[in-house]
Scaffold this active site. Structure first.
Site, PDB file in Angstrom:
ATOM      1  N   ARG A 182       0.825  -1.212   0.000  1.00 45.48           N
ATOM      2  CA  ARG A 182       0.000   0.000   0.000  1.00 45.48           C
ATOM      3  C   ARG A 182       0.860   1.263   0.000  1.00 45.48           C
ATOM      4  NH1 ARG A 182      -3.736   2.884   4.158  1.00 45.48           N
ATOM      5  NH2 ARG A 182      -5.306   3.784   2.785  1.00 45.48           N
TER       6      ARG A 182
ATOM      7  N   HIS B   2       0.532   4.362  -2.595  1.00 50.70           N
ATOM      8  CA  HIS B   2       0.314   5.740  -2.182  1.00 50.70           C
ATOM      9  C   HIS B   2       1.482   6.647  -2.550  1.00 50.70           C
ATOM     10  CE1 HIS B   2      -3.334   5.408   0.689  1.00 50.70           C
ATOM     11  NE2 HIS B   2      -3.414   4.522  -0.298  1.00 50.70           N
TER      12      HIS B   2
ATOM     13  N   ASN C 221      -3.676   8.918   4.447  1.00 53.43           N
ATOM     14  CA  ASN C 221      -2.448   8.334   4.995  1.00 53.43           C
ATOM     15  C   ASN C 221      -2.321   8.414   6.512  1.00 53.43           C
ATOM     16  OD1 ASN C 221      -1.683   7.811   2.381  1.00 53.43           O
ATOM     17  ND2 ASN C 221      -0.452   9.673   2.186  1.00 53.43           N
TER      18      ASN C 221
ATOM     19  N   HIS D 125      -6.716  -5.694  -2.241  1.00 55.24           N
ATOM     20  CA  HIS D 125      -7.587  -5.739  -1.055  1.00 55.24           C
ATOM     21  C   HIS D 125      -7.906  -7.177  -0.638  1.00 55.24           C
ATOM     22  CE1 HIS D 125      -9.012  -1.281  -1.292  1.00 55.24           C
ATOM     23  NE2 HIS D 125      -7.735  -1.405  -1.048  1.00 55.24           N
TER      24      HIS D 125
HETATM   25  C1  HEM Z   1      -9.101   1.369  -6.085  1.00 49.20           C
HETATM   26  C2  HEM Z   1      -9.120   2.288  -5.143  1.00 49.20           C
HETATM   27  C3  HEM Z   1      -8.685   2.062  -3.733  1.00 49.20           C
HETATM   28  C4  HEM Z   1      -9.327   2.530  -2.637  1.00 49.20           C
HETATM   29  C5  HEM Z   1     -10.563   3.368  -2.626  1.00 49.20           C
HETATM   30  C6  HEM Z   1      -8.601   2.063  -1.483  1.00 49.20           C
HETATM   31  C7  HEM Z   1      -8.923   2.351  -0.171  1.00 49.20           C
HETATM   32  C8  HEM Z   1      -8.360   1.763   0.933  1.00 49.20           C
HETATM   33  C9  HEM Z   1      -8.727   2.015   2.296  1.00 49.20           C
HETATM   34  C10 HEM Z   1      -9.762   3.014   2.756  1.00 49.20           C
HETATM   35  C11 HEM Z   1      -7.999   1.197   3.093  1.00 49.20           C
HETATM   36  C12 HEM Z   1      -8.072   1.092   4.621  1.00 49.20           C
HETATM   37  C13 HEM Z   1      -7.186   2.140   5.276  1.00 49.20           C
HETATM   38  C14 HEM Z   1      -7.431   2.270   6.770  1.00 49.20           C
HETATM   39  O1  HEM Z   1      -8.476   1.872   7.258  1.00 49.20           O
HETATM   40  O2  HEM Z   1      -6.535   2.800   7.467  1.00 49.20           O
HETATM   41  C15 HEM Z   1      -7.167   0.416   2.222  1.00 49.20           C
HETATM   42  C16 HEM Z   1      -6.285  -0.552   2.648  1.00 49.20           C
HETATM   43  C17 HEM Z   1      -5.394  -1.192   1.818  1.00 49.20           C
HETATM   44  N1  HEM Z   1      -5.228  -0.962   0.474  1.00 49.20           N
HETATM   45 FE1  HEM Z   1      -6.408   0.134  -0.718  1.00 49.20          FE
HETATM   46  N2  HEM Z   1      -7.551   1.315  -1.911  1.00 49.20           N
HETATM   47  C18 HEM Z   1      -7.556   1.289  -3.272  1.00 49.20           C
HETATM   48  C19 HEM Z   1      -6.632   0.678  -4.081  1.00 49.20           C
HETATM   49  C20 HEM Z   1      -5.527  -0.010  -3.623  1.00 49.20           C
HETATM   50  C21 HEM Z   1      -4.410  -0.443  -4.446  1.00 49.20           C
HETATM   51  C22 HEM Z   1      -4.254  -0.138  -5.934  1.00 49.20           C
HETATM   52  C23 HEM Z   1      -3.566  -1.101  -3.630  1.00 49.20           C
HETATM   53  C24 HEM Z   1      -2.234  -1.738  -3.948  1.00 49.20           C
HETATM   54  C25 HEM Z   1      -1.881  -2.162  -5.136  1.00 49.20           C
HETATM   55  C26 HEM Z   1      -4.161  -1.116  -2.314  1.00 49.20           C
HETATM   56  C27 HEM Z   1      -3.653  -1.760  -1.221  1.00 49.20           C
HETATM   57  C28 HEM Z   1      -4.196  -1.741   0.042  1.00 49.20           C
HETATM   58  C29 HEM Z   1      -3.712  -2.559   1.134  1.00 49.20           C
HETATM   59  C30 HEM Z   1      -2.596  -3.600   1.055  1.00 49.20           C
HETATM   60  C31 HEM Z   1      -4.458  -2.201   2.257  1.00 49.20           C
HETATM   61  C32 HEM Z   1      -4.297  -2.754   3.689  1.00 49.20           C
HETATM   62  C33 HEM Z   1      -3.274  -1.904   4.409  1.00 49.20           C
HETATM   63  C34 HEM Z   1      -2.919  -2.391   5.804  1.00 49.20           C
HETATM   64  O3  HEM Z   1      -3.251  -3.515   6.188  1.00 49.20           O
HETATM   65  O4  HEM Z   1      -2.289  -1.602   6.538  1.00 49.20           O
HETATM   66  N3  HEM Z   1      -5.332  -0.417  -2.342  1.00 49.20           N
HETATM   67  N4  HEM Z   1      -7.392   0.791   0.921  1.00 49.20           N
END
Ligand code: HEM
Ligand SMILES: *[C@@H]1O[C@H](CO)[C@@H](O)[C@H](O)[C@H]1NC(C)=O
Ligand SMILES: *[C@@H]1O[C@H](CO)[C@@H](O)[C@H](O)[C@H]1NC(C)=O
Ligand SMILES: CC(=O)N[C@H]1CO[C@H](CO)[C@@H](O)[C@@H]1O
Length: 359
Positions: free
Chosen positions: A109, A113, A143, A243
């Site tokens: 992630r 970002h 972030n 995700h």
């Molecule tokens: C398509 C649009 C996307 C949206 C709207 C989105 C949104 C989010 C949100 C809101 C979270 C939770 C953050 C939190 O609660 O603190 C999250 C977690 C995550 N996202 Fe996305 N995301 C997107 C695309 C992506 C992409 C492209 C990747 C990587 C290639 C990604 C990888 C991750 C990962 C690995 C997590 C978990 C992070 C953790 O466990 O700390 N996301 N995302």
């Protein structure tokens, strides 16, 4: 929902996301990250032509990969010769994941970002106090209190610096780290080709994190945010497969339990808006195609996940893990090729990843 309730949710989210979102509301469009009664408060519906209006989104050229090449640190006639660079990062990432399984998701992630804001220039790693910026990307609503894994990058960087001082950029280390994390979490199924040669930027602005799609984004908004970075709608769908790992805070999905599969929703425990819940309820640490099965089964957390359910590729990805893995490798490679020309021109190879040189 009644107006008063909407306001309560809005205020709770503002509290969660921190002051930046308030301060920037009139000039910055964080609407994928804020669930607000948009029209009635008059500041969330972005004006036409603004950065989150999908109807005016351009479809620019694919990411340039400017200055990047494969085996960049293996070239003995270049100043950046550091043949141990990639293996040192790999060791640091493997150690971090062995210690804490969650670290793989953090790194993947973090890379996303980084690349989405000012290109892959490690701008996401800079702290406000060490860069002379007012508020760096780390303080932006997407972030703040959310991104993790900075220490893993710092450890990898220290190891690399000890062998080859001043040669390997933090942006490349982050790209290698995401590649290595994906490899480990996919049980060696996903190996992202990762050219290098990125430079570290000196500018990082919280306000620019509004370019990141948010959990309340609609399908057109998701498509537009990726198009703006030169990534296609299919690449957006492919990358969303990330995700299938990591977790998310309840504030982003506790309004939509009734739209989820009943049994799935019933098992989710949200004690507070800050509680974290695994994104893939079955294999939260495996980078696999389960995400797409979950989308189809309504066992995903965000509105932005659910928004993909009618896309034909979701079915294909759900049925054929190999197809998705191959597309994911390619899309991640492309993500890593987003280079901001200006940031690169003024860039450097940082000594410490959280700090601009000479600060
Ligand atoms: C398509 C649009 C996307 C949206 C709207 C989105 C949104 C989010 C949100 C809101 C979270 C939770 C953050 C939190 O609660 O603190 C999250 C977690 C995550 N996202 Fe996305 N995301 C997107 C695309 C992506 C992409 C492209 C990747 C990587 C290639 C990604 C990888 C991750 C990962 C690995 C997590 C978990 C992070 C953790 O466990 O700390 N996301 N995302
Ligand atoms: C760099 O060279 C080393 C040693 O020859 C080799 O093991 C490694 O695979 C090369 N890495 C890349 C990315 O070309
Ligand atoms: C290696 O580095 C030299 C000097 O920077 C450059 O001219 C050459 O093109 C590089 N070779 C490869 C294969 O990238
Ligand atoms: C699970 C939880 O505590 N959710 C809360 C999030 O914030 C809103 C607004 O204050 C509350 O209504 C929810 O109960």
């Amino acid at each position: 929902m009644k107006m008063a309730n909407k306001l309560a949710v809005a205020i709770a989210l503002l509290a969660l996301l921190g002051p930046v979102s308030c301060q920037g509301l009139f000039t910055i469009c964080f609407n994928g990250w804020l669930r607000l009664p948009a029209i009635s408060l008059g500041f969330v519906a972005c004006p036409r032509g603004s950065s989150t209006d999908p109807s005016t989104s351009p479809s620019p050229a694919p990411p340039s990969g400017l200055g990047l090449s494969y085996g960049y640190y293996n070239n003995s006639s270049s100043d950046s010769y550091c043949p141990q660079a990639e293996s040192l990062v790999k060791e640091a990432v493997a150690a971090a994941i062995a210690k804490d399984e969650r670290a793989g998701a953090w790194l993947i992630r973090l890379f996303f970002h980084d690349c989405f804001v000012r290109g892959c220039d490690a701008s996401v790693l800079l702290t406000t106090t060490e860069s002379g910026n007012t508020d760096t990307e780390r303080e932006g609503p997407p972030n703040k209190n959310s991104l993790r894994g900075f220490e893993v990058i710092d450890t990898a960087k220290a190891k690399v610096e000890a062998q080859c001082e001043g040669k390997v950029s933090c942006a490349d280390i982050l790209a290698f780290a995401a590649r290595d994390a994906a490899y480990i979490l996919s049980n060696r199924g996903i190996n992202i080709p990762t050219p290098a040669g990125r430079r570290d930027g000196r500018v990082s602005l919280a306000s620019e994190t509004d370019q990141l799609p948010g959990p309340f984004s609609t399908f057109p908004q998701l498509v537009a945010s990726f198009l703006r970075k030169g990534l296609t709608s299919d690449e957006m769908v492919t990358l969303s497969g990330a995700h299938t790992i990591g977790n998310a805070r309840c504030a982003f999905f506790s309004h939509r339990f009734s739209s989820m599969d009943r049994d799935f929703a019933a098992k989710i425990k949200c004690n507070t808006n800050e509680t974290r819940v695994d994104q893939d309820y079955q294999t939260p640490y495996a980078l696999d195609n389960k995400y797409y099965q979950n989308v189809l089964a309504k066992k995903v957390l965000f509105d932005s996940d659910d928004a993909l359910k009618t896309v034909p590729e979701v079915k294909q990805n759900a049925y054929d893990p190999k197809i998705w893995e191959t597309k994911f490798e390619k899309a991640m490679e492309n993500l890593g090729k987003i280079i901001d020309v200006e940031s690169r021109a003024k860039g450097e190879t940082r000594k410490i990843c959280s700090r601009v040189n000479g600060y």
